[in-house]
Scaffold this motif. Sequence first.
Motif, PDB file in Angstrom:
ATOM      1  N   VAL A  78     -14.418 -24.665 -23.269  1.00 41.66           N
ATOM      2  CA  VAL A  78     -13.296 -25.472 -22.790  1.00 41.66           C
ATOM      3  C   VAL A  78     -12.072 -25.117 -23.625  1.00 41.66           C
ATOM      4  N   SER A  79     -10.932 -25.038 -22.982  1.00 41.05           N
ATOM      5  CA  SER A  79      -9.686 -24.700 -23.671  1.00 41.05           C
ATOM      6  C   SER A  79      -9.212 -25.918 -24.453  1.00 41.05           C
ATOM      7  N   THR A  80      -9.007 -25.733 -25.751  1.00 41.23           N
ATOM      8  CA  THR A  80      -8.723 -26.835 -26.670  1.00 41.23           C
ATOM      9  C   THR A  80      -7.379 -26.603 -27.336  1.00 41.23           C
ATOM     10  N   PRO A  81      -6.469 -27.577 -27.351  1.00 43.05           N
ATOM     11  CA  PRO A  81      -5.190 -27.390 -28.033  1.00 43.05           C
ATOM     12  C   PRO A  81      -5.376 -27.284 -29.542  1.00 43.05           C
ATOM     13  N   LYS A  82      -4.670 -26.297 -30.130  1.00 42.53           N
ATOM     14  CA  LYS A  82      -4.736 -26.132 -31.582  1.00 42.53           C
ATOM     15  C   LYS A  82      -3.494 -25.399 -32.040  1.00 42.53           C
ATOM     16  N   GLY A  83      -2.780 -26.018 -32.967  1.00 41.85           N
ATOM     17  CA  GLY A  83      -1.655 -25.356 -33.606  1.00 41.85           C
ATOM     18  C   GLY A  83      -0.621 -24.786 -32.659  1.00 41.85           C
ATOM     19  N   GLY A  84      -0.326 -25.464 -31.578  1.00 39.26           N
ATOM     20  CA  GLY A  84       0.685 -24.978 -30.656  1.00 39.26           C
ATOM     21  C   GLY A  84       0.159 -24.014 -29.617  1.00 39.26           C
ATOM     22  N   SER A  85      -1.115 -23.695 -29.690  1.00 43.54           N
ATOM     23  CA  SER A  85      -1.705 -22.825 -28.670  1.00 43.54           C
ATOM     24  C   SER A  85      -2.987 -23.484 -28.160  1.00 43.54           C
ATOM     25  N   TYR A  86      -3.812 -22.691 -27.523  1.00 39.14           N
ATOM     26  CA  TYR A  86      -5.079 -23.183 -27.002  1.00 39.14           C
ATOM     27  C   TYR A  86      -6.180 -22.251 -27.462  1.00 39.14           C
ATOM     28  N   ILE A  87      -7.246 -22.844 -27.942  1.00 40.66           N
ATOM     29  CA  ILE A  87      -8.382 -22.096 -28.449  1.00 40.66           C
ATOM     30  C   ILE A  87      -9.616 -22.529 -27.672  1.00 40.66           C
ATOM     31  N   PRO A  88     -10.431 -21.579 -27.209  1.00 39.18           N
ATOM     32  CA  PRO A  88     -11.665 -21.981 -26.544  1.00 39.18           C
ATOM     33  C   PRO A  88     -12.644 -22.595 -27.537  1.00 39.18           C
ATOM     34  N   THR A  89     -13.232 -23.702 -27.125  1.00 38.60           N
ATOM     35  CA  THR A  89     -14.348 -24.292 -27.864  1.00 38.60           C
ATOM     36  C   THR A  89     -15.605 -23.988 -27.083  1.00 38.60           C
ATOM     37  N   PHE A  90     -16.555 -23.312 -27.728  1.00 42.09           N
ATOM     38  CA  PHE A  90     -17.760 -22.845 -27.052  1.00 42.09           C
ATOM     39  C   PHE A  90     -18.922 -23.807 -27.254  1.00 42.09           C
ATOM     40  N   GLY A  91     -19.785 -23.859 -26.248  1.00 39.02           N
ATOM     41  CA  GLY A  91     -21.073 -24.507 -26.415  1.00 39.02           C
ATOM     42  C   GLY A  91     -21.997 -23.614 -27.224  1.00 39.02           C
TER      43      GLY A  91
END
Lengths: 115, 115
Positions: free
Chosen positions: B93-106
């Motif tokens: 799922v695409s997760t907001p982080k530090g002004g961008s988006y980072i995928p969080t994986f299962g």
Amino acid sequence: DVKVTQSSRYLVKRTGEKVFLECVQDMDHENMFWYRQDPGLGLRLIYFSYDVKMKEKGDIPEGYSVSREKKERFSLILESASTNQTSMYLCASRNQQWARQGEQYFGPGTRLTVT
Amino acid sequence: AQSVAQPEDQVNVAEGNPLTVKCTYSVSGNPYLFWYVQYPNRGLQFLLKYITGDNLVKGSYGFEAEFNKSQTSFHLKKPSALVSDSALYFCAVSTPKGGSYIPTFGRGTSLIVHP
């Protein structure tokens, strides 16, 4: 096709050595990522880089550093390798324009063993 | 916090039978969801993603995924499994982080297709 390459598929290093893992992408992507993959833990983000000379810590940055001097290259550095850093390391890149909805492109991985 | 869960470490299915690999998510706001596949000793490859629109998303290699907002799920499916589909599958799922988006994986689900 986007191509992401990693300098080594397999690497064996001794405890205390300084280790460099290199990643190169050929699609002019702004974003680059380093993950480690361990059984049962999935992918964990070590560092990512928005663009050249920009970096941000991920979930498990301890014991690692990164360098992004050129857009196409993102290096992961293990300052003093330890046995608990034995793992599969995956590099990925992504177009910043599609940061939220864009897919990542992964390299083949480097399996690092620290003895 | 944004997260995804893959409740099954392993899924076994006979060749020719339909397969389902489960993923549930927890996000604030609209989710941007992804599936990736990892074949043995390879990096991850993008399969498909849900951004908005039709709840049934079609992807590579005959895979599809059904987005269900009420059940907060994004299960990966294929009508007829092949032995060559045996691999590790990751939901993200695409997760907001530090002004961008980072995928969080299962944590990944190992799919084994038996001949």
